[in-house]
Scaffold this motif. Structure first.
Motif, PDB file in Angstrom:
ATOM      1  N   SER A  24      -0.697  -8.369 -14.245  1.00  0.00           N
ATOM      2  CA  SER A  24       0.688  -8.428 -13.768  1.00  0.00           C
ATOM      3  C   SER A  24       1.670  -8.543 -14.929  1.00  0.00           C
ATOM      4  O   SER A  24       2.734  -7.917 -14.932  1.00  0.00           O
ATOM      5  CB  SER A  24       0.871  -9.596 -12.803  1.00  0.00           C
ATOM      6  OG  SER A  24       0.127  -9.402 -11.621  1.00  0.00           O
TER       7      SER A  24
ATOM      8  N   ASP B 168       1.978  -0.042  -7.582  1.00  0.00           N
ATOM      9  CA  ASP B 168       0.852  -0.963  -7.440  1.00  0.00           C
ATOM     10  C   ASP B 168       0.339  -0.849  -6.006  1.00  0.00           C
ATOM     11  O   ASP B 168       1.031  -1.211  -5.056  1.00  0.00           O
ATOM     12  CB  ASP B 168       1.315  -2.388  -7.730  1.00  0.00           C
ATOM     13  CG  ASP B 168       0.160  -3.388  -7.746  1.00  0.00           C
ATOM     14  OD1 ASP B 168      -0.873  -3.115  -7.088  1.00  0.00           O
ATOM     15  OD2 ASP B 168       0.288  -4.429  -8.396  1.00  0.00           O
TER      16      ASP B 168
ATOM     17  N   THR C 186       0.114  -4.198  -3.766  1.00  0.00           N
ATOM     18  CA  THR C 186       1.339  -4.824  -3.255  1.00  0.00           C
ATOM     19  C   THR C 186       2.334  -3.781  -2.751  1.00  0.00           C
ATOM     20  O   THR C 186       3.344  -4.151  -2.152  1.00  0.00           O
ATOM     21  CB  THR C 186       2.022  -5.634  -4.369  1.00  0.00           C
ATOM     22  OG1 THR C 186       2.427  -4.745  -5.427  1.00  0.00           O
ATOM     23  CG2 THR C 186       1.077  -6.680  -4.940  1.00  0.00           C
ATOM     24  N   HIS C 187       2.053  -2.481  -3.024  1.00  0.00           N
ATOM     25  CA  HIS C 187       2.948  -1.372  -2.686  1.00  0.00           C
ATOM     26  C   HIS C 187       4.286  -1.481  -3.420  1.00  0.00           C
ATOM     27  O   HIS C 187       5.291  -0.899  -3.004  1.00  0.00           O
ATOM     28  CB  HIS C 187       3.181  -1.293  -1.178  1.00  0.00           C
ATOM     29  CG  HIS C 187       1.904  -1.153  -0.402  1.00  0.00           C
ATOM     30  ND1 HIS C 187       1.116  -0.014  -0.425  1.00  0.00           N
ATOM     31  CD2 HIS C 187       1.242  -2.044   0.399  1.00  0.00           C
ATOM     32  CE1 HIS C 187       0.056  -0.193   0.337  1.00  0.00           C
ATOM     33  NE2 HIS C 187       0.090  -1.407   0.843  1.00  0.00           N
ATOM     34  N   GLU C 188       4.295  -2.235  -4.525  1.00  0.00           N
ATOM     35  CA  GLU C 188       5.507  -2.379  -5.334  1.00  0.00           C
ATOM     36  C   GLU C 188       5.659  -1.169  -6.253  1.00  0.00           C
ATOM     37  O   GLU C 188       4.714  -0.757  -6.919  1.00  0.00           O
ATOM     38  CB  GLU C 188       5.438  -3.650  -6.167  1.00  0.00           C
ATOM     39  CG  GLU C 188       6.616  -3.818  -7.116  1.00  0.00           C
ATOM     40  CD  GLU C 188       6.407  -4.960  -8.088  1.00  0.00           C
ATOM     41  OE1 GLU C 188       7.322  -5.196  -8.908  1.00  0.00           O
ATOM     42  OE2 GLU C 188       5.343  -5.608  -8.049  1.00  0.00           O
ATOM     43  N   GLU C 189       6.874  -0.623  -6.289  1.00  0.00           N
ATOM     44  CA  GLU C 189       7.169   0.466  -7.219  1.00  0.00           C
ATOM     45  C   GLU C 189       7.507  -0.138  -8.577  1.00  0.00           C
ATOM     46  O   GLU C 189       8.520  -0.816  -8.737  1.00  0.00           O
ATOM     47  CB  GLU C 189       8.338   1.298  -6.705  1.00  0.00           C
ATOM     48  CG  GLU C 189       8.637   2.514  -7.577  1.00  0.00           C
ATOM     49  CD  GLU C 189       9.804   3.318  -7.041  1.00  0.00           C
ATOM     50  OE1 GLU C 189       9.568   4.357  -6.408  1.00  0.00           O
ATOM     51  OE2 GLU C 189      10.955   2.877  -7.254  1.00  0.00           O
TER      52      GLU C 189
END
Length: 267
Positions: A56, A132, A135-138
């Motif tokens: 991270s 990611d 987490t589906h984070e862009e």
């Protein structure tokens, strides 16, 4: 583009990681798709929370370095015209020299320059994202209008360029076939490809001759590597000629231990 991500992730790990090695493993993807799933692998024993924390931090720093390149619009911080500009003040006073060094690292800049030359050729590509998948984070989103910020402006400004050049970089090579006698070229795995390189570090060769250096499967050498390149008029960029020279061996290490991994999805 995947190569450019490998370079920036590895450079970031060198600066903000916990000393363990990482690699990127591409997983099978649908033919014709522009979605490329891959895993970031962290070597060495550690709990899942520790692995996730390190990865991270790496991804956060990669995000900040790319955002910095976007905000500077391809101009190095030291060449920005107005030192009173709020953006420049924030960069110079942020205290986060790691992000600045990664954003303007020579290997990182070269890798992104070549990547965006290739990406721009496909007019159907509107943007490049890194997501990611857990987490589906862009993490990264670079629009087509921003592609030019990741290329060397001097390639179009400085006039005539030399047809051939030697570019130096620090690299990690996996030993494929060492040469224990004579002056034949060694074989290494470099960026997933087997290459032949002249070993020009005489002190290292002498240690090999005296058996002070011994090799096992998967051994790695951190080296100063000289790469022959030739200018290609069709792409306005330099391409490798296949000539490699190891000018100095910095470190000889065994392969990393067993791995832990976190799934990522890159587009």
């Amino acid at each position: 583009m995947l190569h450019a991500l490998v370079v920036i992730i590895e450079e970031t790990n060198e600066r903000v990681g916990d000393g363990r090695e990482i690699s990127i493993r591409v997983r099978p993807f649908e033919e014709g798709s522009l979605e490329i799933p891959f895993d970031i692998i962290l070597y060495g024993g550690a709990g899942l929370l520790a692995v996730n924390s390190v990865i991270s931090q790496i991804l956060k720093t990669v995000q900040q370095a790319i955002d910095l390149k976007k905000s500077l619009k391809g101009i190095p911080p030291e060449k920005l015209p107005d030192e009173s500009d709020e953006q420049v003040v924030n960069i110079n006073n942020s205290g986060d020299n790691v992000v600045i060094k990664i954003a303007h690292n020579r290997q990182v800049s070269t890798a992104f320059h070549q990547a965006f030359i290739e990406v721009e050729k496909d007019k159907t590509i509107d943007s490049v994202q890194l997501v990611d998948n857990t987490t589906h984070e862009e993490i990264v989103n670079i629009s087509r209008q921003e592609f030019s910020f990741f290329k060397y402006p001097e390639l179009t400004d400085q006039g005539e360029l030399p047809e051939e050049r030697i570019r130096g970089e620090q690299s990690t090579l996996i030993v494929h076939s060492p040469v224990l006698a004579g002056k034949a070229k060694w074989k290494f795995i470099y960026e997933g490809v087997v290459i032949s390189a002249l070993m020009a570090d005489e002190s290292f060769i002498e240690r090999v001759r005296k058996r002070a250096e011994q090799f096992g499967a998967g051994d790695r050498l951190d080296v100063d590597l000289e790469i022959g390149e030739k200018y290609d008029d069709t792409t306005s960029a330099y391409r490798r000629t296949g000539k490699y020279v190891v000018s100095k061996v910095l470190k000889h290490s065994p392969p990393p231990p067993k791995q832990k991994q976190k799934d990522l999805f890159g587009q």
